[in-house]
Structures are given as structure tokens and as C-alpha cells.
Design an enzyme around this catalytic site. Structure first.
Site, PDB file in Angstrom:
ATOM      1  N   HIS A 156      41.329  37.995  36.905  1.00 38.72           N
ATOM      2  CA  HIS A 156      40.118  38.268  37.688  1.00 38.72           C
ATOM      3  C   HIS A 156      39.456  36.968  38.164  1.00 38.72           C
ATOM      4  CE1 HIS A 156      36.754  40.475  39.194  1.00 38.72           C
ATOM      5  NE2 HIS A 156      37.035  41.587  38.516  1.00 38.72           N
ATOM      6  N   ALA A 157      40.262  36.031  38.666  1.00 36.68           N
ATOM      7  CA  ALA A 157      39.683  34.786  39.191  1.00 36.68           C
ATOM      8  C   ALA A 157      38.894  35.062  40.467  1.00 36.68           C
ATOM      9  CB  ALA A 157      40.783  33.770  39.461  1.00 36.68           C
ATOM     10  N   TYR A 158      37.770  34.350  40.594  1.00 41.10           N
ATOM     11  CA  TYR A 158      36.931  34.398  41.794  1.00 41.10           C
ATOM     12  C   TYR A 158      37.170  33.113  42.583  1.00 41.10           C
ATOM     13  CZ  TYR A 158      33.953  38.173  39.848  1.00 41.10           C
ATOM     14  OH  TYR A 158      33.455  39.349  39.344  1.00 41.10           O
TER      15      TYR A 158
ATOM     16  N   HIS B 219      37.867  47.646  33.204  1.00 45.71           N
ATOM     17  CA  HIS B 219      38.525  46.424  32.713  1.00 45.71           C
ATOM     18  C   HIS B 219      38.700  46.390  31.193  1.00 45.71           C
ATOM     19  CE1 HIS B 219      38.539  44.985  36.711  1.00 45.71           C
ATOM     20  NE2 HIS B 219      37.368  44.397  36.747  1.00 45.71           N
TER      21      HIS B 219
ATOM     22  N   GLN C  92      43.458  44.795  44.390  1.00 46.15           N
ATOM     23  CA  GLN C  92      42.033  45.063  44.566  1.00 46.15           C
ATOM     24  C   GLN C  92      41.421  43.857  45.271  1.00 46.15           C
ATOM     25  OE1 GLN C  92      40.700  47.958  43.490  1.00 46.15           O
ATOM     26  NE2 GLN C  92      38.474  47.652  43.599  1.00 46.15           N
TER      27      GLN C  92
ATOM     28  N   ARG D 181      38.930  50.706  37.087  1.00 43.30           N
ATOM     29  CA  ARG D 181      38.134  51.804  36.525  1.00 43.30           C
ATOM     30  C   ARG D 181      38.976  53.017  36.128  1.00 43.30           C
ATOM     31  NH1 ARG D 181      35.568  49.080  40.406  1.00 43.30           N
ATOM     32  NH2 ARG D 181      33.427  48.392  39.959  1.00 43.30           N
TER      33      ARG D 181
ATOM     34  N   GLU E 197      43.014  40.936  43.080  1.00 48.07           N
ATOM     35  CA  GLU E 197      43.509  41.319  41.754  1.00 48.07           C
ATOM     36  C   GLU E 197      44.725  42.237  41.912  1.00 48.07           C
ATOM     37  OE1 GLU E 197      39.915  42.949  39.640  1.00 48.07           O
ATOM     38  OE2 GLU E 197      39.011  42.280  41.517  1.00 48.07           O
TER      39      GLU E 197
END
Length: 344
Positions: free
Chosen positions: A178-180, A109, A281, A84, A309
Site C-alpha cells: 500500500h505504498a503512496y 485490509h 486498486q 474490503r 495496489e
């Protein structure tokens, strides 16, 4: 040895230009990863459990349509600036820039059409794939023509992601993937049984819009002390936390170092994160709400995945005491993150 192959994955909608989207499959004995030319998105990442059984451990969609609709950045490279920027505003060399606000009062992002939503030019490598794009001066409000290369390479159990960039004007830049993840296998209900540790002595407290207050707070004696492994579900309960969506401050060194480790006891899967970045993050999928149908028609409820992240600190462009986020003409932005998958 890593095998690399490319195949068609679909076409962009006509209103987006209708161009072909390709998928690149990187495969070793231990890991298989699939990556799109759209947003450099990791759609699949299969690793072995302790019995040698492969499972896909990242959230995502079976078809291109899922990725062209609104989704929470599943598997994508985000930028120019990950995370952000307060009120979407910053000043460089005395000039103020205003970005699109896509996260309440803030820019998140990269804005409305960040790096996750555009097609990249691929080049196949012996052990991976390199994606390139030129982000033109003024794109999403950012200054300078920015050349960006994102390179994925697979070596045995290790997936490395290298980010490079060069600019024609001073610009903020912070890139991440930004993989989950859910090491129990994507579609598992939650990540409460995962054990996690993060090598950070401090973290950034945030306001109610998730912007850092500016304080760099010690983790000692708080729920943010993850220096020893904790079982996530029990830890959240113990400290009455709704989840994590915070930057952990890493050692300010340019050399690669271990910054996080996650273990899933019942399958034995482990994941280590090594990086050259100054922050990580940690996000526990707090905004997942079961409304998205993912792979195999499975829905993804709250806390069904985690993100680690690696990036610069959020809102660093507005906080001079945070690590430098500005890239100057003639310099090169160059960071690498390594994900190492094993079994315990």
C-alpha cells in the site's frame, strides 16, 4: 549490483512487546529502497529524475513512532485480505466467519491488527530481503494457519515484490503493498500534474461504502477509461470526479504483464507496474487531509499521492463471479508485482 544492509530502526512500544524493528536498505545505481520488519513497510523509495537527481517518491514517517500510531497503511503489506469485505462476513465450506469491522460496516485490509501492524522475521538475500510470518488460525477471524513470505528484490531500476502463502484450512487471501507515491517527490502538494494510464477494459462500480455492486462495467466512454494516458487533475475536473478508489479489472493471465504507467512530466520520472494479479486498486489519496505530519515535518493533503495496489478484486470472497480468492490446503498462493522506475 544491489547492495543490501540492515540496521536498527527502533523498538516497538512496551505494550506491543518492545521488540526491535529493523530497516533493510536495498540500493542499486538507479533506486534506493528502505523496508521495515514491521509490516514489510516501504519507508523510502528514492529514484532519479531526468537530471540524475534522487528524490524520495513515497509518503511516510521519519521515525518508528509514526508507523506505530494510526496511519493510512503507508507503504505496508496488507492482509490477509487487501481491500474490503462487505460486513466483514464470508462463508467457507458452509461455515460463516465474522471479521472485525474497521471501515464503517466493512472489514478493510485484514482488520484491526492486520499484516501491516505485526513484526515479520527477515532473511537477507544477495539482492533483497525475504520476510516470513505465521498468521495463526483464527487471527482477525480468518480460518487456518497461514504461512506467508514476502520477498523484495531490487535489480537496477526494477523493484519486485513476491507474495507466497500456504494454509492449513481453506481461507481467502489477497496481498498487496500500500505504498503512496508522488513522482514529484514526497511532500509535493498534489498529483494533478501526473499522467496515468491503466490497461483495463472494465472496472468495478461501488456502493456508498466502497463495496463493489457486483457489476463489471466497461470503461469505454466513462471517466474510468484510462487506457490512454490522462493528466490526472484535468481528468478529475472533466468528469467531476472527487478522486479514484476503484478496482480496475486486469487480463486474467498468470504471466506478468504491464498494467499501469505513470509519468511526471516536469521531473521526467516514470513508473511502470507489471503484475500477475487479476486487479489493481487505483486510489488517489482522497482521505488524506493534512492532519498527519510526515517525513521532514511535511503534511500530506488530499490528492498528494496515488496508490496502485495490485490484488484480487474487493469482496471477491462474497462474489462467486469474481476471480477465485480462496486458497486450499496443499496449494500455494504465489503472485509477483514489479515496479520499474525510469525517466522520460
Amino acid at each position: 549490483m544491489t547492495a543490501v544492509r540492515r540496521e536498527a530502526f527502533g523498538r516497538m512500544p512496551p505494550e506491543e512487546g518492545g521488540e526491535e524493528v529493523e530497516k533493510f536498505v536495498l540500493q542499486s545505481d538507479s533506486v534506493k529502497v528502505e523496508i521495515l520488519s514491521l509490516g514489510c513497510i516501504i519507508t523510502t523509495l528514492e529514484t532519479k529524475d531526468r537530471d540524475g537527481k534522487f528524490s524520495d517518491v513515497v509518503l511516510g514517517f521519519d521515525t518508528l513512532e509514526g508507523y506505530t500510531r494510526k496511519h493510512p497503511f503507508f507503504g505496508a503489506v496488507v492482509g490477509r485480505v487487501a481491500n474490503r469485505i462487505a460486513k466483514g462476513k464470508f462463508a467457507v465450506d458452509g461455515k460463516e466467519y465474522q471479521l472485525f469491522l474497521n471501515n464503517g460496516p466493512n472489514s478493510l485490509h485484514g482488520g484491526a491488527r492486520g499484516f501491516d501492524k505485526v513484526l515479520w522475521s527477515p532473511q537477507v538475500l544477495p539482492d533483497g530481503v525475504c520476510f516470513f510470518r505465521l498468521s495463526p488460525d483464527g487471527e482477525e477471524g480468518y480460518p487456518g494457519d497461514l504461512k506467508v513470505w514476502v520477498t523484495y528484490t531490487l535489480n537496477g531500476r526494477q523493484l519486485s515484490i513476491n507474495y507466497r502463502a500456504q494454509t492449513s484450512k481453506t481461507t481467502p487471501i489477497s496481498l498487496t503493498n500500500h505504498a503512496y507515491f508522488n513522482l514529484g517527490g514526497q511532500g509535493s502538494r498534489d498529483v494533478y500534474d501526473h499522467k496515468i494510464s491503466i490497461e483495463a477494459d472494465s472496472y468495478l462500480p461501488v456502493d456508498n461504502t466502497k463495496i463493489p455492486t457486483g457489476e463489471v462495467a466497461a470503461v469505454q466512454g466513462t471517466g474510468f477509461d484510462l487506457r490512454q494516458p490522462v493528466e490526472l487533475g484535468k481528468h478529475l475536473q472533466k468528469f467531476h470526479l472527487d478522486g479514484f478508489d476503484h478496482n480496475f479489472c486486469l487480463q486474467q493471465v498468470q504471466s506478468p504483464h504491464l498494467v499501469a504507467r505513470v509519468c511526471h512530466p516536469s521531473t521526467g520520472r516514470t513508473m511502470e507496474v507489471h503484475t500477475t494479479q487479476p486487479g489493481i486498486q487505483f486510489y488517489t489519496g482522497n482521505n488524506l487531509d493534512g492532519s498527519l505530519k510526515g517525513k521532514g515535518g511535511i503534511t500530506y493533503p488530499k490528492h498528494s499521492a496515488f496508490c496502485l495496489e495490485t490484488q484480487n478484486w474487493p469482496d471477491a470472497v462474497n462474489k462467486p463471479h469474481f476471480p477465485n480468492i480462496l486458497l486450499q490446503p496443499g496449494e500455494e498462493y504465489n503472485h509477483t508485482t514489479w515496479l520499474v522506475f525510469n525517466t522520460a
